[in-house]
Design a protein around this motif. Structure first.
Motif, short mmCIF file in Angstrom:
data_model
loop_
_atom_site.label_atom_id
_atom_site.label_comp_id
_atom_site.label_asym_id
_atom_site.label_seq_id
_atom_site.Cartn_x
_atom_site.Cartn_y
_atom_site.Cartn_z
N PRO A 145 -13.46 18.20 -28.24
CA PRO A 145 -14.02 19.50 -27.85
C PRO A 145 -14.08 19.69 -26.34
O PRO A 145 -14.19 18.74 -25.57
N LEU A 146 -14.01 20.95 -25.94
CA LEU A 146 -14.16 21.34 -24.55
C LEU A 146 -15.65 21.28 -24.19
O LEU A 146 -16.48 21.85 -24.88
N ILE A 147 -15.95 20.59 -23.10
CA ILE A 147 -17.33 20.50 -22.60
C ILE A 147 -17.47 21.45 -21.41
O ILE A 147 -16.63 21.45 -20.51
N PHE A 148 -18.53 22.23 -21.42
CA PHE A 148 -18.76 23.21 -20.36
C PHE A 148 -19.07 22.51 -19.04
O PHE A 148 -19.94 21.64 -18.97
N LYS A 149 -18.34 22.92 -18.01
CA LYS A 149 -18.61 22.48 -16.64
C LYS A 149 -18.70 23.75 -15.80
O LYS A 149 -17.77 24.56 -15.79
N TRP A 150 -19.81 23.94 -15.12
CA TRP A 150 -20.08 25.16 -14.37
C TRP A 150 -18.92 25.56 -13.48
O TRP A 150 -18.48 26.71 -13.49
N ASP A 151 -18.39 24.61 -12.71
CA ASP A 151 -17.33 24.93 -11.74
C ASP A 151 -16.04 25.41 -12.41
O ASP A 151 -15.27 26.15 -11.80
N ASP A 152 -15.78 24.99 -13.64
CA ASP A 152 -14.57 25.44 -14.35
C ASP A 152 -14.59 26.95 -14.57
O ASP A 152 -13.54 27.58 -14.68
N PHE A 153 -15.78 27.52 -14.68
CA PHE A 153 -15.91 28.94 -15.00
C PHE A 153 -16.42 29.78 -13.84
O PHE A 153 -16.06 30.93 -13.70
N PHE A 154 -17.31 29.21 -13.03
CA PHE A 154 -17.99 30.00 -12.02
C PHE A 154 -17.84 29.48 -10.60
O PHE A 154 -18.40 30.05 -9.67
#
Length: 159
Positions: A145-154
């Motif tokens: 699964p894809l784990i959320f990383k703040w910098d990847d999105f924002f």
């Protein structure tokens, strides 16, 4: 490091596309605030801002589907996360099928969990929607699964 980035770094979450249907329309959005909240019955919860178009679908149809993304699907997550379904068809050129009760299931998701809404409650600026699983399937057993990383999105923007 700001507080929001610290939270998302040290309280890891997956990345999901939450889909729903309303009459003959479908929509989806990216979410990271998803969790199992009960064993019996099997309940899942998703936290969604009430101004989101997908929330309108879920509120009125009482059904939603959690599509789990794989670690190589960050572009798909961004596709469903940065534009509103009010202005574009997010499913254009995206392969999908339907769950048991008609919610869109992304064919490239690694798993999905369709839920019937049983309750919701306000939590600050979001609504927590709790649903009982009505349909599910693992689509890609070996995918991670894809784990959320703040910098990847924002990037460097503080939440």
């Amino acid at each position: 490091m700001g507080l929001q980035k610290t939270i998302t770094t040290y309280i890891p979450q997956g990345v999901f596309v939450i889909t729903s249907k309303l009459n003959d329309k479908i929509n989806g959005m990216t979410a990271a605030w998803v969790s199992q909240v009960s064993f019996r019955p099997r309940l899942l919860a998703v936290s969604i801002a009430p101004q989101r178009y997908t929330y309108e679908f879920i509120k009125n149809s009482k059904i939603f589907c959690i599509n789990t993304l794989s670690k190589d699907q960050i572009d798909l997550a961004k596709h469903f996360g940065f534009k509103s379904g009010r202005s574009i068809n997010k499913f254009e050129n995206i392969p999908y099928t339907y769950s048991l009760n008609g919610c869109p299931v992304l064919k490239d998701a690694i798993a999905y969990f369709e839920c019937q809404v049983i309750s919701e409650c306000q939590a600050g600026d979001h609504m927590i929607i709790i649903g009982e699983i009505t349909d599910h399937k693992i689509l890609k057993e070996t995918a991670e699964p894809l784990i959320f990383k703040w910098d990847d999105f924002f990037g460097e923007v503080e939440g």
